[in-house]
Design a protein around this motif. Structure first.
Motif, PDB file in Angstrom:
ATOM      1  N   GLY A 170       4.459  -3.826   8.108  1.00 56.63           N
ATOM      2  CA  GLY A 170       4.353  -3.678   6.195  1.00 56.63           C
ATOM      3  C   GLY A 170       4.848  -1.669   6.464  1.00 56.63           C
ATOM      4  O   GLY A 170       5.540  -1.160   4.904  1.00 56.63           O
ATOM      5  N   MET A 171       4.603  -0.938   7.432  1.00 53.31           N
ATOM      6  CA  MET A 171       4.119  -0.195   7.340  1.00 53.31           C
ATOM      7  C   MET A 171       5.618   0.798   7.777  1.00 53.31           C
ATOM      8  O   MET A 171       6.001   2.115   7.085  1.00 53.31           O
ATOM      9  N   HIS A 172       7.174   0.040   7.972  1.00 50.44           N
ATOM     10  CA  HIS A 172       8.118   0.231   8.403  1.00 50.44           C
ATOM     11  C   HIS A 172       8.996  -0.187   7.083  1.00 50.44           C
ATOM     12  O   HIS A 172      10.201   0.438   7.235  1.00 50.44           O
ATOM     13  N   VAL A 173       8.947  -1.434   6.803  1.00 48.01           N
ATOM     14  CA  VAL A 173      10.011  -1.517   5.761  1.00 48.01           C
ATOM     15  C   VAL A 173      11.257  -0.913   4.418  1.00 48.01           C
ATOM     16  O   VAL A 173       9.549   0.190   4.362  1.00 48.01           O
ATOM     17  N   SER A 196       0.992  -1.478   0.650  1.00 46.32           N
ATOM     18  CA  SER A 196      -0.236  -0.402  -0.221  1.00 46.32           C
ATOM     19  C   SER A 196       1.206   1.361  -0.001  1.00 46.32           C
ATOM     20  O   SER A 196      -0.115   2.063  -0.797  1.00 46.32           O
ATOM     21  N   ARG A 197       2.203   1.109   0.769  1.00 42.70           N
ATOM     22  CA  ARG A 197       2.974   2.157   0.485  1.00 42.70           C
ATOM     23  C   ARG A 197       3.627   2.084  -0.915  1.00 42.70           C
ATOM     24  O   ARG A 197       4.889   3.085  -1.307  1.00 42.70           O
ATOM     25  N   PHE A 238      -7.719  -7.916  -0.124  1.00 45.73           N
ATOM     26  CA  PHE A 238      -6.075  -7.408   0.392  1.00 45.73           C
ATOM     27  C   PHE A 238      -5.137  -7.035  -0.495  1.00 45.73           C
ATOM     28  O   PHE A 238      -4.700  -6.402  -0.776  1.00 45.73           O
ATOM     29  N   LEU A 239      -4.158  -8.075  -0.822  1.00 47.76           N
ATOM     30  CA  LEU A 239      -3.260  -8.701  -1.726  1.00 47.76           C
ATOM     31  C   LEU A 239      -2.787  -7.976  -3.035  1.00 47.76           C
ATOM     32  O   LEU A 239      -2.132  -7.615  -3.703  1.00 47.76           O
ATOM     33  N   ILE A 240      -4.523  -8.280  -3.451  1.00 43.92           N
ATOM     34  CA  ILE A 240      -4.523  -7.827  -5.386  1.00 43.92           C
ATOM     35  C   ILE A 240      -4.653  -6.549  -5.565  1.00 43.92           C
ATOM     36  O   ILE A 240      -4.164  -6.112  -6.025  1.00 43.92           O
ATOM     37  N   ASN A 241      -5.339  -5.568  -4.689  1.00 46.95           N
ATOM     38  CA  ASN A 241      -5.668  -4.900  -4.601  1.00 46.95           C
ATOM     39  C   ASN A 241      -4.595  -3.670  -3.992  1.00 46.95           C
ATOM     40  O   ASN A 241      -3.806  -2.185  -4.175  1.00 46.95           O
ATOM     41  N   ASN A 242      -3.161  -4.078  -3.126  1.00 48.62           N
ATOM     42  CA  ASN A 242      -2.253  -3.533  -3.011  1.00 48.62           C
ATOM     43  C   ASN A 242      -0.965  -3.876  -3.563  1.00 48.62           C
ATOM     44  O   ASN A 242       0.342  -3.263  -4.087  1.00 48.62           O
ATOM     45  N   ASN A 243      -1.896  -4.834  -5.041  1.00 51.50           N
ATOM     46  CA  ASN A 243      -0.882  -5.043  -6.297  1.00 51.50           C
ATOM     47  C   ASN A 243       0.755  -6.318  -5.146  1.00 51.50           C
ATOM     48  O   ASN A 243       2.331  -5.554  -6.247  1.00 51.50           O
ATOM     49  N   VAL A 244       0.452  -6.910  -4.265  1.00 47.23           N
ATOM     50  CA  VAL A 244       1.698  -8.046  -3.641  1.00 47.23           C
ATOM     51  C   VAL A 244       1.910  -8.954  -5.261  1.00 47.23           C
ATOM     52  O   VAL A 244       0.128 -10.183  -5.276  1.00 47.23           O
TER      53      VAL A 244
END
Length: 405
Positions: free
Chosen positions: A402-405, A21-22, A117-123
């Motif tokens: 996930g937010m800090h990687v 998402s980032r 959720f994963l698809i939406n965030n291009n994982v």
């Protein structure tokens, strides 16, 4: 930036999704043929997603290193995970003990929401891909796979779970990766696990389920824990919700003598129980005592209770002495069980132990030893009681990674 996430359980899914998402280029690597294999079996296949209690109450249900979780629990709460799942179409309900389940009672619906959720965030998701070796070279993480391929990542999140339920892929690979990076591993122990009992009579009680009973744990003549609720007798000992919660507490006393006592009638004190038994005795005055307790106790339990109370089961009720009756009262209030050991780690719901928390930044989940390396979920030395708390640990620590990687 290229980010690798090893482990497609709840912690890895949340970490990968939020990293994606980032705007990170994220690859989620899972050794099984599908994501969330262990999630499928949680809550007896219904998936106890989280707990609806206040976050403050969460800390009362964390047994190991609760202080480490302050930042993660407050950064991504139980309300946050439910909002996330709701945004992908999942509807939930709250049951006894504030446990949250999907309305459908299908864990597969939770997995479907996570997949969206994963698809939406291009994982990018790689299934049937097992990592066998991890190294860091020239500020890159080099992953070697079982199929003899390799890949490089700028940052790495390890979310491989514990060592319980190895059939779901939790075989402890992540501990070896962590050790290879110089991390300390707190010795692994089973948590939320059935208990093996010394007494042979448990075999006679196999399959007997008890509701609304109290299980008391005594160590060195001191009461250290009490649990109220449901339990079940097995061929080796005892299991069920209050037994699993008890096991989490007993983990710290395994080098001492542990005695367990089941109060079969916690709603009645000894005086009221005695009056109740006297009423039954009057009603069945001419029967043998083994046939006069059917309204008070399950049939399987009656011969066991009488034997422990040293009361002859064929004795006529009108011949039972006051002393015998009081022994019977005492046994019903304190059915004695001697702790032998836990069932194996492979049968535990959760692994206690793991990567030492003092080597991980609690605000980011980044390794203090290796920059760019992150941990989340059950691989860390944190664990809690049943009721959705351990899954919330996975989401909350996964979110910070996930937010800090």
């Amino acid at each position: 930036m290229k980010v690798g996430v090893i482990g497609g359980g709840p912690a890895g899914i949340i970490a990968a999704g939020f990293a994606g998402s980032r705007g990170k280029n994220v690859t989620l690597i899972e050794r099984n043929d599908r994501l969330g294999k262990k999630l499928f079996i949680t809550g007896k296949g219904r998936c106890n997603i989280t707990n609806a209690s206040s976050i403050e109450d969460f800390f009362d249900n964390i047994i190991t290193n609760k202080e480490f979780l302050y930042s993660s629990f407050y950064s991504f709460t139980n309300e946050d995970i439910l909002k996330l799942l709701a945004s992908y179409g999942l509807k939930v309900k709250v049951e006894r003990g504030n446990r949250v389940f999907p309305i459908s009672d299908k864990s597969s619906d939770v997995i479907k929401a996570f997949q969206k959720f994963l698809i939406n965030n291009n994982v990018k998701v790689l299934l049937n891909k097992r990592v066998i070796k991890v190294n860091k070279t020239n500020n890159h993480f080099l992953l070697e796979f079982q199929d003899n391929t390799i890949d490089y990542f700028d940052k790495l999140i390890i979310a491989t779970g514990g060592k319980s339920y190895p059939s779901t892929g939790s075989t402890g690979d992540g501990y070896n990766f962590a050790k290879n990076f110089g991390h300390s591993i707190i010795p692994l122990k089973p948590s939320l696990v059935p208990i093996v009992i010394e007494e042979n009579f448990v075999k006679e009680l196999q399959g007997l389920s008890l509701r609304n009973v109290k299980l008391t744990s005594v160590v060195d003549n001191k009461i250290i824990n009490e649990e109220f609720g449901e339990m079940i007798f097995t061929h080796y000992g005892i299991s069920g919700p209050i037994v699993l919660s008890t096991s989490n507490v007993l983990n710290k006393y395994l080098n001492k003598k542990i005695n367990l006592y089941v109060d079969l009638k916690p709603a009645l004190n000894k005086e009221k129980l005695d009056k109740r038994i006297l009423r039954d005795f009057e009603k069945f005055n001419n029967k043998q005592i083994k046939n006069g307790l059917n309204e008070l106790l399950p049939a399987k339990l009656i011969p066991v209770v009488l034997n422990i109370s040293s009361v002859n089961e064929v004795k006529s009720i009108n011949q039972v002495t006051r002393e015998e009756r009081l022994r019977l009262v005492n046994t019903i209030k304190n059915l004695p069980l001697t702790f032998k050991r836990f069932r194996p780690l492979e049968e535990a719901i959760v692994t206690s132990g793991g990567v030492a928390t003092n080597e991980i930044n609690p605000s980011t989940m980044e390794s203090k030893l290796v920059p760019g390396l992150f941990f989340c979920g059950e691989i860390i030395d944190v664990d809690g009681l049943t009721g959705g708390y351990n899954l919330q640990i996975a989401y909350s620590t996964g979110y910070l990674a996930g937010m800090h990687v």
